[in-house]
Design a protein around this motif. Structure first.
Motif, short mmCIF file in Angstrom:
data_model
loop_
_atom_site.label_atom_id
_atom_site.label_comp_id
_atom_site.label_asym_id
_atom_site.label_seq_id
_atom_site.Cartn_x
_atom_site.Cartn_y
_atom_site.Cartn_z
N ALA A 13 0.93 -1.13 -0.13
CA ALA A 13 0.12 -0.10 -0.23
C ALA A 13 0.75 1.15 -0.07
CB ALA A 13 -0.85 -0.03 1.06
N TRP A 14 2.08 1.14 0.52
CA TRP A 14 2.78 2.33 0.60
C TRP A 14 4.21 2.27 -0.30
CZ3 TRP A 14 0.84 6.29 3.02
CH2 TRP A 14 -0.11 5.99 4.05
N LYS A 35 4.13 6.51 -2.01
CA LYS A 35 3.54 7.04 -0.76
C LYS A 35 2.84 8.21 -1.52
CE LYS A 35 7.31 6.12 2.56
NZ LYS A 35 7.94 5.16 1.78
N ARG A 40 1.11 8.58 -4.25
CA ARG A 40 -0.11 8.39 -4.80
C ARG A 40 -1.07 7.54 -3.79
NH1 ARG A 40 0.67 4.08 -9.20
NH2 ARG A 40 0.94 2.63 -7.63
N THR A 41 -0.58 7.06 -2.74
CA THR A 41 -1.26 6.51 -1.51
C THR A 41 -1.85 7.64 -0.93
OG1 THR A 41 0.01 4.44 -1.54
CG2 THR A 41 -1.41 4.86 0.29
N THR A 88 -4.69 9.25 -2.70
CA THR A 88 -5.80 8.56 -2.79
C THR A 88 -6.60 8.70 -1.25
OG1 THR A 88 -4.87 7.03 -4.27
CG2 THR A 88 -6.99 6.34 -3.31
N ILE A 89 -5.85 8.38 -0.41
CA ILE A 89 -6.49 8.67 1.16
C ILE A 89 -7.00 9.88 1.34
CG2 ILE A 89 -5.68 8.75 3.65
CD1 ILE A 89 -3.94 6.39 3.01
N THR A 109 -6.75 4.42 -8.94
CA THR A 109 -5.56 3.90 -8.18
C THR A 109 -5.37 2.31 -8.36
OG1 THR A 109 -6.00 5.64 -6.62
CG2 THR A 109 -4.56 3.88 -6.03
N GLU A 125 -5.43 -4.56 0.08
CA GLU A 125 -4.69 -3.37 -0.28
C GLU A 125 -5.73 -2.24 -0.40
OE1 GLU A 125 -1.43 -3.61 -2.98
OE2 GLU A 125 -1.31 -1.47 -3.13
N SER A 126 -6.38 -2.68 -1.41
CA SER A 126 -7.60 -1.40 -1.77
C SER A 126 -8.45 -1.08 -0.54
CB SER A 126 -8.31 -2.02 -2.89
OG SER A 126 -9.66 -1.03 -3.26
N ILE A 171 -6.28 0.89 2.03
CA ILE A 171 -6.37 2.53 1.43
C ILE A 171 -7.69 3.06 1.76
CG2 ILE A 171 -5.89 3.98 -0.57
CD1 ILE A 171 -3.92 2.25 -1.46
#
Lengths: 228, 381
Positions: free
Chosen positions: B9-10, B13, B15-16, B19-20, B273, B305-306, B309
């Protein structure tokens, strides 16, 4: 226990591109005894990697039968094949294919996550595998912190950590300099001689093939020559 | 396996985090809207068990009833008391859009028995009886106006109304506390006097002896004034509240539609994502399947993972809403007295995040799991 580990009987592999069928392997038969170190050579497109993939159970032949350790793997479903792969084969790739966000230790541990081993047992197996490839002191390093040769050794540790019957290597020295390639070949030879691992290695490099106990040549999907 | 999911997930970073942040902002907005909707639901729910019914002009709430109706309503069987009211709609000069007050002129006598869900401050009712211009104000409204205008008990205030032409002066004589925290009650006889005794009322609250008699009372009251100049429409408090809310326009539908748009937006962001992630990890998925990971395991890792996030976004967005929208902190100028996060609104926010995570991850996960291993290995990133 039979001395033959792998038996390939009349295997044909065809790919379809649009309406055209392309035959990659044609009526190929061979046997691989336990403890063999076999090199597969041949020009590009001769079907070496296709044969390796069929032996690894990641592809299915169009016709024929493949038996590994007395188990017919042709026709097995995807779930059964996945389980079979996790216990029987170890795969070594040309480009190592380590997971970049995992340390060397975690990469080697990956196949063990599919087993019921405890954390402590997994640790014991992983450290043993890393010790065999001479990288126990690099367990906490990430792939980007390792050289190409070291990455390939981690990849080998990942392949042997489940103690598979059959090691399959697809041009394991193809991306390495001469010195690192020598180290990898020495390691594979050691795994074969010292640990009695059966190895099938695809290579373009005659020097690499010379380290195997025998070499088979493929051309246009057929075995054309066998050298002792 | 969880470590792999967390590390995956990281990987990117930036992009994550983006998205978060998208999920968090969207879910914060959604939580805000849910608070508004749940406040309305709570208002209706509170009025559902009431023994009060309301009688108003059959044409519209904006039409007046003759004062003579009040005494006639009191004769209807099972009616225990009748309270005549006028919605005066008081506003403070210069603060018309800042403060909402339920300014109501009311008959005094049945006040305490009619509104048993309200408590009146010590001596408030006696003071109201003793002062024609007296007014009782909700505690929270007084606290707000004390801070803004320095209002306090004993003070005389001046209000104007968008409905009536006369300004009025009221003396704050006490406080009350109940479901409507924006209420300002004053005497209807004072309003009558200010208006030269027109003898009209806006609506009447009737208290019924038993819940099972409510439908009969509604029917009897309306029958009593059928074919008169001022026919009535009598309904339960809950039905009236629903009608009153619908007068503000179909805000509920609007809010629901905006909420749906927000959910779709989150879904698109998360799906985009995860589609990128799936494309980047095609070879890795093939390698893992070579190692013995099943299609289901690959799909699980990907969907997890989806979901991770998405839930991190929910933790930020819904968490922020829960921290901000505590009971009694905001009431949207009195329109939404129960505007706060509840376990249900928190659950809906988290549930949507979970659903979005699963849906956004599922399609690329299935595609990744179904892709042939050989094709995956052949791909050069």
């Amino acid at each position: 226990m039979s001395d033959v580990l792998v038996e390939v009987a009349g295997v044909t592999k065809e790919y379809r591109r649009d309406d055209q069928a392309i035959t990659v392997l044609e009526q190929l038969s061979l046997t691989i005894p336990r403890g063999d170190f076999l090199a597969l050579m041949g020009p590009s497109g001769s079907g070496k990697t296709t044969l390796l993939n069929l032996l690894a159970g990641i592809d299915q032949p169009t016709a024929g039968r493949i038996t590994v350790d007395n188990k017919v793997i042709t026709g097995l479903g995807e779930g059964a094949l996945a389980k079979w792969r996790s216990r029987t084969t170890g795969f070594i790739f040309q480009l190592y294919n380590l997971i970049p966000v995992l340390t060397a230790y975690e990469n080697v541990e990956l196949p063990l996550l599919l087993t019921s081993l405890s954390r402590a047992e997994r640790r014991q197996h992983v450290m043993h595998a890393l010790d065999i490839v001479g990288l126990a002191d690099r367990a906490k390093h990430f792939p980007r912190q390792l050289s190409g040769g070291q990455e390939q050794r981690v990849s080998i540790a990942r392949a042997i950590v489940v103690d598979p019957l059959l090691l399959l290597a697809d041009e394991p020295t193809g991306d390495l300099d001469a010195k690192s390639a020598e180290e990898i070949l020495t390691l594979l030879q050691r795994l074969n001689r010292e640990f009695r691992k059966t190895i099938v290695m695809v290579t373009h490099d005659p020097k690499a093939a010379a380290r195997a106990s025998r070499t088979l040549h493929l051309e246009k999907g057929k075995l054309v020559e066998a050298a002792a | 396996m969880l470590r792999l999911i967390w590390k995956n997930a990281w990987r990117s970073k930036r992009r994550t985090v983006l998205t978060i942040a998208s999920v968090a902002v969207s879910l914060f907005l959604l939580s805000t809207m849910l608070c508004y909707l749940s406040s309305g639901e709570k208002q209706l729910e509170n009025s559902a068990g009431s023994l009060r019914v309301i009688a108003r002009h059959a044409t519209s709430l904006t039409f007046f009833l003759p004062e003579a109706h009040v005494a006639k309503m009191a004769t209807v069987p099972h009616v225990t008391s009748v309270q005549a009211c006028v919605w005066w709609g008081g506003q403070i000069e210069g603060m018309e859009n800042q403060i909402f007050m339920s300014t109501i002129a009311s008959d005094l006598d049945p006040l305490e028995t009619m509104w048993d869900d309200y408590s009146f401050g010590p001596g408030a009712m006696d003071a109201l009886r003793g002062e024609l211009r007296g007014a009782v104000i909700a505690e929270r409204l007084l606290a707000k106006l004390k801070a803004m205008k320095g209002w306090d008990i004993g003070q005389t205030i001046r209000l104007h109304s968008p409905i009536f032409k006369h300004d009025i002066e009221l003396k704050l004589v006490g406080t009350c506390k109940g479901p409507d925290e924006s209420i300002l009650l004053f005497r209807r006889d004072y309003l009558e006097k200010v208006q030269d005794n027109p003898g009209r009322v806006g609506y009447c609250w009737l208290r019924v002896d038993k819940a099972e008699n409510i439908p009969g009372v509604c029917r009897d009251v309306d029958a009593l004034f059928a074919n008169s100049d001022a026919e009535t429409k009598t309904e339960t408090e809950k039905a009236f509240m629903a009608t009153f809310m619908s007068m503000m326009g179909n805000i509920k539908d609007l809010v629901v539609n905006i909420g749906l748009a927000i959910v779709v937006t989150i879904l698109l962001v998360a799906a985009n994502t995860m589609a990128m992630v799936a494309r980047e990890r095609t070879t890795e998925h093939a390698v893992m399947r070579c190692l013995g990971f099943s299609q289901g395991a690959i799909a699980f890792i990907f969907v997890a993972e989806s979901v991770l996030i998405s839930l991190l976004g929910a933790a930020v967005g819904v968490g922020l809403a829960a921290a901000l929208y505590t009971p009694g902190r905001y009431d949207l100028g009195g329109f939404a007295p129960f505007f706060h996060m509840t376990p249900a609104t928190t659950g809906i926010g988290l549930g949507i995040a979970l659903g979005v995570g699963i849906v956004a991850g599922a399609v690329p996960a299935v595609a990744a799991a179904r892709r042939s291993i050989v094709d995956g290995l052949r791909r050069v990133d």
